[in-house]
Enzyme design. Sequence first.
Site, short mmCIF file in Angstrom:
data_model
loop_
_atom_site.label_atom_id
_atom_site.label_comp_id
_atom_site.label_asym_id
_atom_site.label_seq_id
_atom_site.Cartn_x
_atom_site.Cartn_y
_atom_site.Cartn_z
N TYR A 70 -32.69 86.14 -12.68
CA TYR A 70 -33.62 87.19 -12.67
C TYR A 70 -34.91 86.89 -13.72
O TYR A 70 -36.36 87.34 -13.48
CB TYR A 70 -33.16 88.45 -13.43
N SER B 123 -30.38 84.42 -3.55
CA SER B 123 -31.00 85.16 -4.69
C SER B 123 -29.79 85.86 -5.49
O SER B 123 -29.02 86.32 -5.12
CB SER B 123 -31.86 86.21 -4.09
N ASP B 124 -30.45 86.35 -6.65
CA ASP B 124 -29.67 87.18 -7.29
C ASP B 124 -30.00 88.71 -6.83
O ASP B 124 -30.86 88.84 -6.10
CB ASP B 124 -29.83 87.15 -9.03
N TYR B 125 -29.04 89.59 -6.97
CA TYR B 125 -29.12 90.99 -6.13
C TYR B 125 -30.56 91.60 -6.51
O TYR B 125 -30.67 91.94 -7.64
CB TYR B 125 -27.79 91.77 -6.53
#
Length: 777
Positions: free
Chosen positions: A275, A306-308
């Site tokens: 992030y 991707s991160d959430y």
Amino acid sequence: MSTDSSTVATSIYQCADKPIDERVADLLSQMTLEEKAAQMVCVWNEKNDKLLNEQAGFDPVRAKSHFGHGNGLGQIGRLSDAGSKAGKNFALGRNARQMAELTNTIQRWFLENSRLGIPVVFHEECLHGLMAVDATSFPQPIGLGATFDPDLLRNVHRVIAAETRCRGGHHALSPVVDVARDPRWGRVEETYGEDPYLVATMGTAAVEGLQGDRTFTDGQSVVATLKHFAAHGQPESGTNCAPVNVSMRVLREVFLDPFKKAIQQGKSLAVMASYNEIDGVPSHANRWLLRDVLRNEWGFDGVVVSDYYAIRELNERPDLYGHHLAVDGKQAGELAVRAGVNMELPEPDCYLTLVESIQDGQLSEVELDEMVRPLLKQKFQLGLFDNPYVDPELAEHLSGSEAHRSIALRAAHKTITLLKNHNKTLPINRDNINTIAVIGPNADRSLLGGYSGLPRFQTTVLQGIRDHLDNSAQVVYHEGCKITKGGSWFEDEVVPYDAEEDRRSIVDAVEAARAADLIVLALGGNEQTSREAWMSNHLGDRASLELFGKQDALVNALAELGKPMVAFLFNGRPLAFSNLAEKVDGLFECWYLGQETGRAIADVLFGDVNPGGKLPISIPRSVGHIPCFYNHKPSARRGYLFDEVTPLFPFGFGLSYTQFEIGPPKLLRSQIAVGESTIVQVELMNTGKLPGDEVVQMYIRDCVSSVTRPVKELKGFQRVTLEAGEKRTVSLEITPESLAFYDIDMNHVVEPGEFKIMVGNSSKDSDLQCTMLEVVV
């Protein structure tokens, strides 16, 4: 909507005997733009509305409504929590057999209802065990880091992989190889500690355990995902996702190095972008990070996920924040593709407009092909085109089995770290104890930490002690005080407990303990006081490291009784517990021990197991002592007015019930040329009366260098088990990699000169013995 059978029969991608690269190329050549873009999309919470009915079973009508176009789907997230929302109400999740049956049903539908019959990948959270009902729960990674045992890590992650794959999961969102350099950060528990060498070693072992031999033919291995790329572990102000302000040299030597080793040595097949931003560039838009370094320098050919919701954050994430690199989600998706993010997690969002971006010229189909190719390759590597289903009976047999439970117990034993043993109070001789008072807010509660499922077995400290004594002594219990109301990881609001009620409870706890021969304290934090801060209403980072609530008051009141006191700390981050350390006779750092907490605590307390864990992160005296990491620069710890500058307990520290003697280090070759290796040896002897474990640690310092170097850096270790009186020669290799660093010109080199080689059982100077190595041209 399946492809005509004659077409399938003649398609190379359907032929199991063809090389994977040929199959990928053939399949990609037959795909439409829409089918390619669909492979870059995942559903998580939306699966409840798009794939499942109200009872969390598969709903073909809903599936056809949303995916009847035949374009397929890339991934489905966390089917283990089917029926719940955002992971909450986890009890609604499916057990092993039910989950295996559900993954089979959904997989079959997508194979039969996508034009080209492309299978889906199911990803799962596997931080310290599959985050699911009835799965085995191991110690948190910070606890596994304390074992200093990479072989144990491989075994633990083999279990995690097997329990995940047998249910139909393919892609594990772990391990975390962030280096934790700020204990205020709530995600410390997810890491293996503060040292890049330790994190790299343990992270690589975890990858090897998850992925096996990377053929996936055994049906018990999964794709590992390195998190979070990169530099997530030292956020500004210790707050999750904040910018990371470090130099390029520190970035490469501390934060990137574990990823590099886990990729080049462990062969990890996936990476999750982080992030945070580095030098103004968020990782999901960082072409230098994801392309130049990850792929071009290191040769990574796997998948970047991707991160959430992080791609959305390149624009603006409602009720949280935005990086404002993009004007909208469409542009955010374009930035992520150009940076090299193959898959958007967890829901269809910014990548829904990829076809539009190609049609209006913002992206090319070649760029899309580049992103889709690794995704297809992994589906072939996993064998999903040829063997897409799992055996529900095997899933039921494996998940949470007794064999796996024994590994969880061994991991808990090896995690427990003894920090104080005044007057050899420990281990406790049960024959001398008539009454034990078990006191504290963590004494009779489940202690698993974040990203935990619902294991088939769980034991609390209180239950473990009662079971161990089997009525041979009286056990009295009192909570003493609370930490927070509730305390669940999933509860957004964190509510401190009423101080006046705690004061009254402390009085009662003292009375309960008054007649005891021994007081056992279970203190620390809980799942709310140290956790991932994922929204503005769900926080977990702290500006204080003191024991939360009235725990210190409880300690002080009990100390007035003058009874022997032994404390077990359970927490996700280092705490500043100077008062506790002063007041108790015995002190253990346990982090979170997993499902076997009670059994492991009792085994160690009464001496059936000798503790041998070591601190994977320094314990500071206060929040004002941050940064506290041991591998600091020479000018960084000059001193404080009216206070110590040293940590309360240093990195690598941990006692035993027996005694060890480490002889002086001896180099097989005390002079080597640049590019050569040597070995340092020490004689390790168990001079006590009990068998036990010692971790021999090697630290190195370049004495004179073109740029300043840390005062010491861990470059080797070995955990050794010795019987009483046994002696063993321990050998640790010193390679060019052990001596190299980024010089004044940012070249990764070994500079000739003298190197201080330090060997001992902690990072503390007084625990180390030295010898000198000369490196010549």
